[in-house]
Design an enzyme around this catalytic site. Structure first.
Site, PDB file in Angstrom:
ATOM      1  N   SER A   1      10.370  24.259 -48.160  1.00 31.39           N
ATOM      2  CA  SER A   1       9.917  22.871 -47.995  1.00 31.39           C
ATOM      3  C   SER A   1       9.296  22.221 -49.225  1.00 31.39           C
ATOM      4  O   SER A   1       9.072  21.016 -49.228  1.00 31.39           O
ATOM      5  CB  SER A   1       8.918  22.778 -46.846  1.00 31.39           C
ATOM      6  OG  SER A   1       9.588  22.855 -45.626  1.00 31.39           O
TER       7      SER A   1
ATOM      8  N   LYS B   1       0.709  15.652 -48.947  1.00 33.45           N
ATOM      9  CA  LYS B   1       1.486  15.789 -47.713  1.00 33.45           C
ATOM     10  C   LYS B   1       0.555  15.680 -46.506  1.00 33.45           C
ATOM     11  O   LYS B   1      -0.553  16.232 -46.526  1.00 33.45           O
ATOM     12  CB  LYS B   1       2.168  17.164 -47.719  1.00 33.45           C
ATOM     13  CG  LYS B   1       3.133  17.425 -46.578  1.00 33.45           C
ATOM     14  CD  LYS B   1       3.779  18.810 -46.728  1.00 33.45           C
ATOM     15  CE  LYS B   1       4.889  19.041 -45.721  1.00 33.45           C
ATOM     16  NZ  LYS B   1       5.535  20.362 -45.897  1.00 33.45           N
TER      17      LYS B   1
ATOM     18  N   SER C   1      10.659  20.077 -45.930  1.00 37.69           N
ATOM     19  CA  SER C   1       9.885  19.113 -45.165  1.00 37.69           C
ATOM     20  C   SER C   1       8.959  18.247 -46.013  1.00 37.69           C
ATOM     21  O   SER C   1       8.517  17.197 -45.551  1.00 37.69           O
ATOM     22  CB  SER C   1       9.045  19.845 -44.129  1.00 37.69           C
ATOM     23  OG  SER C   1       8.060  20.631 -44.745  1.00 37.69           O
TER      24      SER C   1
END
Lengths: 484, 95
Positions: A175, A76, A151
């Protein structure tokens, strides 16, 4: 031979060790898949040339000591990576190149893995659909009109589409677990303090935790082991021994007590999610567990308190983006105007909303009414969990109140978007570990996950229970590759 | 509580984010709906509850106060949008 990109992380690591294939072969396969995946928009930054170089070097040196020897991993884009652009999905960091490496990614590299690329995410991890990223929406491999969740949407999408063998995300209110549920993958949020937060772009510091996202539970145990541990650079990381999660992994749950919280049976919950939950209960009974009905009475206050605590911390954390030290800078006639224009141009709508809510609840005269009140309720939520953990070893709930939704469906209504995290947020408020494991499909053939919540630092039990569900659910990711 | 346009202007000033009139209107609507959602907390009496200060029971570790890094001025300045030798440059503050 099956395409090696479909292999699990565990199988790849052992295959490289046994010399069934080389690191270079593995790396090139994932790069090849990634290059053809533009429509998914999972990557923000590709590091393919460097990855091939690292793989070649690895194959020459043949050092198989690490847990992840010779494995390429995309992460990420919230983890700072030395000399590699790190954006947090925001315009304000579009040109930021860290001169240091986050502790978690550093741990992966010291276990023999290397970086494949940086994956898209909601801006500053604020979102549940990956629609707030400055770098565009990420698409769910399960359908070209579907969000991957957020997310950590780029991570989930890349994993489900076989663009990376495993990945790391971050979880502030769901997330990791919500996108895992939306893409038929496994995602674990460790206990607060289990993994170092050092070098991760901060959103809400008392809630943020990094965690593994993988294709199966066995991989999840392996990756967690690689990334967990005390770090003197993060004063909130906790110095407790990291278990050998992989070697202790078992699907036997004999005598374990599992709590089923009645408050998680929410209004308007689709019947198929309720059905899935019941199926999960049956799976765990079959594995030898004892089911107990429990109550977590303050559950309904979790989301509203979260939307005070998280924005308040975010407004403080994001005060550092001022156009002076790094990142985007706009013009202004004086210093204050420069700050205001920089932040206006640099932040997207959702980030602005949260900064303003955070500023409001912390502003003079409102602190007691909002922030202090939320911290009191957070204590009550934590007490609820503490109390039930006298009686049960883990808690089983659905991961999300729905399967993946359509792009644009909830974008204009912030509150309806927030409701997505109704089952995941209480866990962050209480700092507990939780895992989402795929357990079935809905009527539209979209994956659904179940969540297991554990006692602090008892990641092992929820991994074991997740394995028990995984084996019995016999879940297969059914994806047509439509994006090539 | 609804967040009117004047309140949006006030907090955006505090947060150092410039907003045009259109944005102020839409934010006033969005923030009001979020605050309405948050207001659910008022139904719960918390007078006797101690607020949470930390979710981990471990006490903070202490360490020797020693310098372990430093001499990284160039690294710190590396990402600055505008610099002049060893300084960050900002618009003029004093006349």
């Amino acid at each position: 031979m099956t395409n090696i990109s479909e292999f699990s992380l565990t199988k790849l690591a052992s295959g490289i060790k046994k010399k069934d294939f080389t690191s270079e072969e593995v790396t090139k396969t994932f790069i090849n898949n990634s290059k053809k995946s533009k429509k998914l928009n999972a990557y923000i930054t590709e590091c393919f040339d460097d990855a091939i170089e690292s793989a070649k070097n690895f194959d020459k040196k043949k050092d198989y000591k690490g847990l992840l020897s010779g494995i390429p991993i995309a992460v990420k884009d919230l983890f700072c990576t030395k000399n590699i652009k790190t954006t947090a999905g925001s315009k304000i960091l579009h040109n930021f190149i860290p001169t240091y490496e986050s502790t978690v990614t550093n741990k992966l590299w010291s276990e023999g893995a290397f970086l494949l690329g940086k994956l898209n995410c909601d801006e500053f991890a604020m979102g549940s659909s990956n629609e707030t990223s400055f770098f565009g929406n990420v698409i769910n491999p399960f359908g070209d009109k579907l969000v991957p969740g957020g997310s950590s949407g780029g991570s989930a999408s890349a994993l489900a589409a076989d663009l990376t063998p495993g990945t790391v995300g971050t979880d502030t209110g769901g997330s990791i677990r919500q996108p895992a549920s939306f893409t038929g993958t496994v995602g674990l949020k460790p206990t607060y303090g289990r993994c170092s937060r050092w070098g991760i772009v901060a959103f809400a510091s008392s809630l943020d935790q990094a965690g593994p996202m993988t294709k199966n539970v066995e991989d999840c145990a392996l990756l967690l082991q690689a990334m967990a541990g005390y770090d003197s650079k993060d004063s909130t990381s906790v110095d407790i021994k990291v278990e050998n999660y992989s070697s202790k992994l078992t699907d036997k749950a004999k005598g374990l007590k599992i709590g089923i919280p009645k408050e998680y049976r929410v209004d308007n919950m689709p019947a198929e999610i309720d059905k899935l939950w019941k199926k999960g209960i049956d799976f765990l009974k079959d594995a030898g567990a004892i089911i107990k009905n429990i109550s977590l009475p303050h559950t309904k206050y979790a989301l509203p308190s979260y939307y005070i605590v998280a924005p308040a911390e975010a407004s403080s954390n994001l005060a550092r983006y001022d156009g002076v030290k790094y990142g985007h800078r706009s013009k202004g006639n004086n210093l204050v105007e420069m700050y205001e224009n920089t932040r206006s141009e640099g932040f997207g709508d959702e980030v602005k909303r949260r900064i303003l809510i955070g500023t409001y609840v912390l502003s003079s005269g409102y602190y007691d009414a909002y922030y202090l009140k939320a911290q009191k309720i957070r204590q009550l939520i934590k007490n609820d969990f503490d109390k039930v953990f006298y009686d049960v070893d883990a808690i089983l709930t659905p991961s999300t109140p729905s399967a993946a939704f359509k792009i644009g469906e909830k974008k204009d209504d912030p509150v309806s978007m927030y409701l997505n995290d109704i089952f995941t947020v209480p866990v962050n408020l209480a700092g507990l570990p939780a895992i989402s494991v795929p357990a079935g499909y809905d009527k539209n053939n979209l994956p659904l996950g179940l969540q297991l919540v554990g006692k602090p630092f008892d990641e092992q039990t929820i991994l074991n229970l997740a394995l028990a569900i995984e084996k019995r659910a016999n879940f297969k990711r059914k994806i047509n590759v439509w994006w090539n | 509580m609804s967040i009117d346009k004047d309140t949006v202007k006030h907090i955006s000033k505090l947060a150092r984010i410039s907003l045009d009139e259109k944005k102020i209107s839409s934010l006033s609507k969005d923030l009001s709906s979020i605050m309405k959602f948050i207001e659910k907390l008022n139904e719960l009496n918390t007078d006797k509850v101690t607020p949470l200060t930390s979710i981990i029971n471990a006490s903070l570790k202490s360490r020797e106060d020693e310098v372990k890094d430093g001499k990284i001025r160039d690294q710190i300045l590396k990402n600055s949008p505008e610099k002049n030798e060893e300084f960050f440059v900002v618009p003029k503050v004093v006349e």
